[in-house]
Design a protein around this motif. Structure first.
Motif, mmCIF file in Angstrom:
data_model
loop_
_atom_site.group_PDB
_atom_site.id
_atom_site.type_symbol
_atom_site.label_atom_id
_atom_site.label_comp_id
_atom_site.label_asym_id
_atom_site.label_seq_id
_atom_site.Cartn_x
_atom_site.Cartn_y
_atom_site.Cartn_z
ATOM 1 N N ALA A 1 -32.534 1.954 -5.789
ATOM 2 C CA ALA A 1 -31.465 2.419 -4.628
ATOM 3 C C ALA A 1 -30.725 1.290 -4.132
ATOM 4 O O ALA A 1 -29.656 1.202 -3.761
ATOM 5 C CB ALA A 1 -32.107 3.286 -3.828
ATOM 6 N N MET A 2 -31.614 0.124 -3.671
ATOM 7 C CA MET A 2 -31.255 -0.836 -2.821
ATOM 8 C C MET A 2 -30.014 -1.670 -3.133
ATOM 9 O O MET A 2 -29.032 -1.765 -2.549
ATOM 10 C CB MET A 2 -32.305 -1.956 -2.583
ATOM 11 N N PRO A 3 -30.055 -2.101 -4.695
ATOM 12 C CA PRO A 3 -28.891 -2.820 -5.153
ATOM 13 C C PRO A 3 -27.635 -1.949 -5.028
ATOM 14 O O PRO A 3 -26.326 -2.518 -4.609
ATOM 15 C CB PRO A 3 -29.049 -3.311 -6.307
ATOM 16 N N MET A 4 -27.718 -0.695 -5.226
ATOM 17 C CA MET A 4 -26.540 0.208 -5.460
ATOM 18 C C MET A 4 -25.925 0.347 -3.989
ATOM 19 O O MET A 4 -24.661 0.417 -3.706
ATOM 20 C CB MET A 4 -26.747 1.555 -5.835
ATOM 21 N N LEU A 5 -26.937 0.387 -2.966
ATOM 22 C CA LEU A 5 -26.295 0.573 -1.563
ATOM 23 C C LEU A 5 -25.533 -0.710 -1.288
ATOM 24 O O LEU A 5 -24.554 -0.541 -0.482
ATOM 25 C CB LEU A 5 -27.578 0.962 -0.523
ATOM 26 N N THR B 1 -21.301 -10.001 -4.635
ATOM 27 C CA THR B 1 -22.446 -8.924 -5.190
ATOM 28 C C THR B 1 -23.877 -9.634 -5.350
ATOM 29 O O THR B 1 -25.012 -9.244 -4.795
ATOM 30 C CB THR B 1 -22.175 -8.099 -6.231
ATOM 31 N N ALA B 2 -23.789 -10.989 -5.821
ATOM 32 C CA ALA B 2 -24.853 -11.724 -6.069
ATOM 33 C C ALA B 2 -25.262 -12.202 -4.752
ATOM 34 O O ALA B 2 -26.740 -12.034 -4.843
ATOM 35 C CB ALA B 2 -24.339 -12.862 -7.056
ATOM 36 N N SER B 3 -24.780 -12.847 -4.080
ATOM 37 C CA SER B 3 -25.194 -13.367 -2.703
ATOM 38 C C SER B 3 -25.757 -12.314 -1.847
ATOM 39 O O SER B 3 -27.104 -12.334 -1.163
ATOM 40 C CB SER B 3 -24.212 -14.122 -1.784
ATOM 41 N N ALA B 4 -25.293 -10.972 -1.715
ATOM 42 C CA ALA B 4 -25.656 -9.974 -1.007
ATOM 43 C C ALA B 4 -26.910 -9.410 -1.459
ATOM 44 O O ALA B 4 -28.016 -9.215 -0.681
ATOM 45 C CB ALA B 4 -24.681 -8.945 -0.943
ATOM 46 N N ASN B 5 -27.166 -9.180 -2.850
ATOM 47 C CA ASN B 5 -28.528 -9.023 -3.568
ATOM 48 C C ASN B 5 -29.293 -9.877 -3.379
ATOM 49 O O ASN B 5 -30.626 -9.625 -3.268
ATOM 50 C CB ASN B 5 -28.172 -8.493 -5.007
ATOM 51 N N GLY B 6 -29.013 -11.334 -3.162
ATOM 52 C CA GLY B 6 -30.008 -12.193 -3.021
ATOM 53 C C GLY B 6 -30.456 -12.122 -1.937
ATOM 54 O O GLY B 6 -31.920 -12.428 -1.600
ATOM 55 N N LEU B 7 -29.647 -11.957 -0.886
ATOM 56 C CA LEU B 7 -30.189 -11.691 0.618
ATOM 57 C C LEU B 7 -31.370 -10.470 0.588
ATOM 58 O O LEU B 7 -32.352 -10.622 1.248
ATOM 59 C CB LEU B 7 -29.176 -11.436 1.796
#
Length: 670
Positions: free
Chosen positions: A387-391, A401-407
């Protein structure tokens, strides 16, 4: 035309390529996750093999943790800027190089360098998820993301028995040779199958921010991971904590001021992103307690009264059901997301985690019960992780999206590191005598670990419950259509998607900082949004060239909506905000217009905000401050008359007129 488009849309090649991209990315994620646990079963043997102390051997795990934490935000940011597939290939190359260094070197220093290089590759998981958002059909993003998120747990669980099996039959260098061979094959597969995304953000890389963040992370994670060995109150541990906290204290204001920050803290502070990241830390803590405690619980000798005295490989094999459970339940979590939303999925995952750990407190009587309860923990982890990457992706600009998912992945690592330290402290502080000067962890130590993990899972579910609901999501925006009204096939979508740039300025062409630009299609459906940097620059990802509704707003300025035709990614579009929000009005003295009257704005608590002087017509204007209550005061030029009013400021211009009586006693009116 219609028949050709429908035939292309249903083409087996398109479906097959989507499945193949997903398979290659998920396989890459699993291999990367294997690097995290592949040497854990060998730690008791490495001191003798390499001629080092047990404390030195533990650095083979610590160095991977540190490099992965440092690399994840940096590689993810570079992926948004310079290409996601390119950074995936670089990360996989680091695995190959690190594996070869370790296998060929054959000594402790070579192994330490090799393990450090392998740690860089963990950033492939958030980068891979962002590739899925860019390249896969919208109906497949949730299931593919769920499986990619689960690879971290799958690889970690499978790494324990696999490395033990290889070590017993082929020796420890074979583990690294196998990693190198698999890495080379995956480099070829990624280069051949995964397309390079056209969704990129422009700008300069924040080198100073990256150095400061790396310093802070290294210091804090060193203190957490080595605190038990160094002593939690030792000078070295306290020094690491101080360096990390002070560096972060300097890094936060710097990131808010820099034009193109390493991490967009304003976006990260948005409620959906912030709460998802908080849940990520808690789920990471809860998940890792399962990996660390289960094998140790099964390996405890029978004299402990609760152990089963399994060997290293047998205990590792007992973790295979937990890894497979994540594979099988990834599609289930995707279905929950499609039907109820990612927020509910995260709540369900945290709840399952909590219930599983509560069950683990009581189900300690047999190997089968431990395996089953550990597998249920993995099921909760798979549901929560998916669920986390979708949120995250629905709440940040598509170009980030990559940097936000990286954090998000980085904060998950903080959770797992903290879990490792807490588990170690529990197992070493709550012991039962087993011989002269020796002791074994008591069963209460394991039960307390499970209770703490359950509390962390409950807190994660509670944080998820406060994530605001959203209607339409940017990542599930409708696919573009042809002029005839037919939806374009996915292959055509990836070819037509463009990233456009623009600049938000005021009437005199000076930039407006931190303006928010939202783009929608001509039917009002959301496409993407962006926050302008300190130079007013922004970028947007659009499904195709065409006309879009653009809404621009900034603190202190009247919002503006306009239709802009974005024809290509090469042109730069300027958005002008011309109307400054103000507190304005006219000041008269005994009914007569006068100039030179001083108008001041203060807070009810006494702080000065601004002041101005009326012009020849008696008019004044003050830039609109943040919303709240203020005191507006007028003082005549002669100083013989004054009047104050309390006003409420909201996000729109306010008009306040004064008629100041001469020689009136100063007073405050409401």
């Amino acid at each position: 035309m219609k028949d050709r488009l429908l035939a292309l849309h249903s083409s087996p090649t398109t479906r097959r390529s989507s499945r193949l991209i997903t398979a290659i990315l998920c396989l890459s994620g699993t291999v990367v996750a294997l690097q995290q646990t592949m040497v854990i079963p060998l730690l008791p043997d490495f001191p003798k093999i390499l001629g080092v102390s047990a404390d030195d051997a533990s650095w083979l795990v610590t160095v991977t943790l540190l490099t992965s934490a440092v690399a994840t935000p940096i590689v993810s940011r570079l992926a948004d800027m310079f290409g996601k597939r390119r950074m995936m290939l670089i990360s996989m190359t680091m695995i190959v190089v690190g594996s070869l260094v370790a296998a060929i070197g054959g000594n402790f220093v070579a192994l330490l360098i090799g393990r450090g290089l392998q740690g860089f590759a963990i950033s492939m998981i958030p980068v891979g998820i962002s590739i899925m958002r860019d390249e896969l059909p919208k109906e497949k993003v949730a299931s593919a993301t769920a499986l990619m998120s689960a690879t971290l747990g799958i690889g970690s669980a499978l790494g324990l028995p696999l490395s033990g099996l290889i070590f017993e039959h082929l020796g420890w260098p074979a583990i690294f040779w196998l990693s190198a061979i698999v890495g080379v094959l995956l480099i070829i597969a990624v280069a051949a199958v995964v397309p390079e995304s056209s969704v990129r953000t422009r700008g300069k890389f924040d080198f100073l921010g990256a150095v400061m963040l790396s310093t802070a992370l290294t210091a804090i994670l060193l203190a957490i991971s080595k605190g038990a060995r160094w002593g939690w109150t030792s000078e070295l541990t306290l020094l690491m904590f101080v360096i990390g906290i002070v560096t972060l204290a300097l890094w936060f204001p710097y990131e808010l001021r820099v034009t193109q920050p390493m991490v967009d803290l304003r976006t990260s502070a948005k409620r959906p992103v912030l709460l998802t990241n908080v849940a990520s830390i808690l789920v990471g803590f809860s998940m890792y307690a399962n990996n660390l405690s289960t094998t140790q619980q099964l390996q405890m000798p029978k004299i402990s009264g609760y152990g089963f005295e399994l060997g290293v490989m047998a205990a590792g094999l007992c973790m295979i059901p937990a890894g497979l459970a994540m594979v099988f339940f990834a599609p289930v979590s995707a279905n929950i997301t499609k039907r109820f939303g990612a927020k509910i999925t995260l709540v369900v995952g945290g709840t399952v985690l909590a219930l599983a750990y509560i069950a683990r407190v009581f189900l300690t009587g047999s190997i089968a019960l431990i395996i089953i309860s550990a597998a249920v923990v993995s099921i909760g982890t798979a549901i929560a992780y998916s669920a986390m990457p979708m949120l995250i992706m629905r709440s940040v600009p598509i170009t980030e999206t990559a940097s936000a998912n990286g954090l998000n992945s980085l904060l998950r690592s903080v959770g797992t590191s903290t879990s490792s330290a807490v588990v170690a402290a529990m197992l070493t502080s709550m012991v039962i005598p087993s011989g002269p000067g020796e002791g074994l962890p008591s069963i209460d130590a394991f039960k307390n670990i499970f209770w703490l993990a359950a509390l962390a899972a409950v807190a994660a579910a509670a944080a998820a419950a406060f994530i605001p609901r959203r209607g339409a999501k940017p990542e599930t925006a409708l696919r573009p259509v042809t002029p005839e009204g037919f939806e374009l096939p996915d292959a055509a979508v990836s070819e037509t998607e463009i990233v456009v740039a623009g600049r938000v300025v005021r009437a005199d062409s000076r930039p407006i900082r931190q303006a928010v630009v939202t783009v929608m299609d001509m039917e009002g459906r959301p496409i993407d949004w962006s926050r302008a940097d300190n130079e007013g620059n922004f970028s947007l990802a659009l499904p195709r060239p065409g006309r879009y509704l653009v809404v621009t707003s900034a603190d202190g300025w009247s919002p503006r909506s306009q239709v802009i035709a974005f024809d290509s990614a090469q042109s730069t579009h300027t958005v002008e905000l011309g109307d400054r929000l103000t507190i304005s009005g006219k000041v008269g003295v005994d009914g007569r217009t006068t100039s030179g009257t001083v108008v001041t704005l203060t807070k009810p608590t006494g702080e000065f905000v601004a002041s101005t002087v009326t012009d020849g017509t008696g008019h004044y204007g003050i830039a609109l401050p943040t919303s709240g209550r203020y005191i507006l005061t007028a003082l005549t030029e002669s100083g013989h008359g004054t009047l104050a009013r309390q006003i409420a400021v909201i996000a729109q211009s306010t008009v306040v007129d004064f008629d100041v009586p001469v020689d009136a006693e100063p007073l405050t009116t409401v």
